[in-house]
Scaffold this motif. Structure first.
Motif, PDB file in Angstrom:
ATOM      1  N   LEU A   1       0.861  -1.178   0.000  1.00 28.48           N
ATOM      2  CA  LEU A   1       0.000   0.000   0.000  1.00 28.48           C
ATOM      3  C   LEU A   1       0.898   1.228   0.000  1.00 28.48           C
ATOM      4  O   LEU A   1       1.783   1.367   0.851  1.00 28.48           O
TER       5      LEU A   1
ATOM      6  N   GLY B   1      -2.505   4.745  -2.236  1.00 32.02           N
ATOM      7  CA  GLY B   1      -3.910   4.393  -2.004  1.00 32.02           C
ATOM      8  C   GLY B   1      -4.737   4.406  -3.282  1.00 32.02           C
ATOM      9  O   GLY B   1      -5.901   4.027  -3.282  1.00 32.02           O
TER      10      GLY B   1
ATOM     11  N   ARG C   1       3.888   1.005   3.098  1.00 34.46           N
ATOM     12  CA  ARG C   1       5.129   1.790   2.976  1.00 34.46           C
ATOM     13  C   ARG C   1       4.892   3.291   3.145  1.00 34.46           C
ATOM     14  O   ARG C   1       5.783   4.105   2.936  1.00 34.46           O
TER      15      ARG C   1
HETATM   16  P1  5GP Z   1      -0.713   2.705  -4.671  1.00 36.41           P
HETATM   17  O1  5GP Z   1      -1.820   2.627  -5.650  1.00 36.41           O
HETATM   18  O2  5GP Z   1      -1.163   2.611  -3.229  1.00 36.41           O
HETATM   19  O3  5GP Z   1       0.168   3.901  -4.901  1.00 36.41           O
HETATM   20  O4  5GP Z   1       0.238   1.499  -4.937  1.00 36.41           O
HETATM   21  C1  5GP Z   1      -0.146   0.259  -4.603  1.00 36.41           C
HETATM   22  C2  5GP Z   1      -0.054  -0.677  -5.765  1.00 36.41           C
HETATM   23  O5  5GP Z   1       1.007  -0.349  -6.654  1.00 36.41           O
HETATM   24  C3  5GP Z   1       0.181  -2.060  -5.275  1.00 36.41           C
HETATM   25  O6  5GP Z   1      -0.681  -2.925  -5.932  1.00 36.41           O
HETATM   26  C4  5GP Z   1       1.602  -2.341  -5.615  1.00 36.41           C
HETATM   27  O7  5GP Z   1       1.675  -3.505  -6.385  1.00 36.41           O
HETATM   28  C5  5GP Z   1       2.068  -1.196  -6.465  1.00 36.41           C
HETATM   29  N1  5GP Z   1       3.135  -0.431  -5.807  1.00 36.41           N
HETATM   30  C6  5GP Z   1       3.164   0.858  -5.476  1.00 36.41           C
HETATM   31  N2  5GP Z   1       4.318   1.197  -4.925  1.00 36.41           N
HETATM   32  C7  5GP Z   1       5.036   0.098  -4.886  1.00 36.41           C
HETATM   33  C8  5GP Z   1       6.328  -0.202  -4.421  1.00 36.41           C
HETATM   34  O8  5GP Z   1       7.087   0.620  -3.919  1.00 36.41           O
HETATM   35  N3  5GP Z   1       6.707  -1.492  -4.570  1.00 36.41           N
HETATM   36  C9  5GP Z   1       5.911  -2.441  -5.126  1.00 36.41           C
HETATM   37  N4  5GP Z   1       6.370  -3.678  -5.197  1.00 36.41           N
HETATM   38  N5  5GP Z   1       4.708  -2.198  -5.573  1.00 36.41           N
HETATM   39  C10 5GP Z   1       4.278  -0.942  -5.450  1.00 36.41           C
END
Ligand code: 5GP
Ligand code: MG
Length: 172
Positions: free
Chosen positions: A100, A103, A130
């Motif tokens: 996460l 979001g 994170r």
């Molecule tokens: P958000 O949409 O919360 O920015 O990112 C979450 C989604 O993007 C998760 O499904 C994850 O797979 C991917 N993601 C975003 N940041 C990272 C990161 O630093 N490492 C990884 N492995 N995936 C991330």
């Protein structure tokens, strides 16, 4: 580059998720993993919950077409299909993802879920939080909180997808 979590620590984080979910109540739950890697985390959580008498459904959500920042994503999202074979109306859904961050993925996942029906409750379980949220979205269940910088990259490798279990920090 630094190893943040090894195989054993990833297993502990999965166990923590399963324990928190078990402690949260009774009744059937629908564990829905978000592609990619969220589905593998969800599968592992289900395997742990299957050792208990909690009634379970498993599903997979592909939200690549629902992101509000499609044009910012480096690669064209690959179109894979969702697999939801239980009735969504009235369901207690636990969305599961590997990381996460802002979001935005979860916001999109909530949109995608509503195409299937109207769940009674939706919760969120993440292997790794994170930080650096850009929307008012918080996890209900967390495997591990990692302190990161905004521009860090947290690389999650999982056995089924990547051939090994590790979480690696790539700093910029
Ligand atoms: P958000 O949409 O919360 O920015 O990112 C979450 C989604 O993007 C998760 O499904 C994850 O797979 C991917 N993601 C975003 N940041 C990272 C990161 O630093 N490492 C990884 N492995 N995936 C991330
Ligand atoms: Mg993911």
């Amino acid at each position: 580059m630094a190893i943040l979590l090894n195989e054993e620590e990833i297993a502990e984080a999965v166990d923590r998720l399963a324990d928190q979910i078990m402690a949260s109540g009774e009744g059937p739950v629908c564990i829905v993993g978000i592609r990619s890697r969220g589905d593998e985390v969800a599968e592992r959580v289900c395997n742990r919950l299957a050792e208990t008498d909690r009634e379970l459904q498993y599903g997979v959500l592909d939200i690549s077409l629902y992101r509000d920042d499609l044009e910012h994503l480096k690669q064209n999202p690959k179109l894979q299909s969702s697999e939801i074979s239980f009735p969504m109306d009235g369901a207690h859904v636990i969305l599961v993802d590997d990381v996460l961050f802002t979001g935005r993925t979860i916001r999109a996942a909530l949109d995608a879920l509503t195409d299937y029906g109207r769940p009674q409750k939706v919760e969120l379980a993440v292997l790794i939080d994170r930080g650096w949220r850009e929307l008012p979205i918080e996890p209900t269940y967390v495997g591990k909180v990692l302190e990161t910088k905004r521009l860090d990259r947290v690389v999650v490798n999982l056995q089924g997808t990547d051939g090994e279990d590790s979480v690696i920090l790539e700093s910029n």
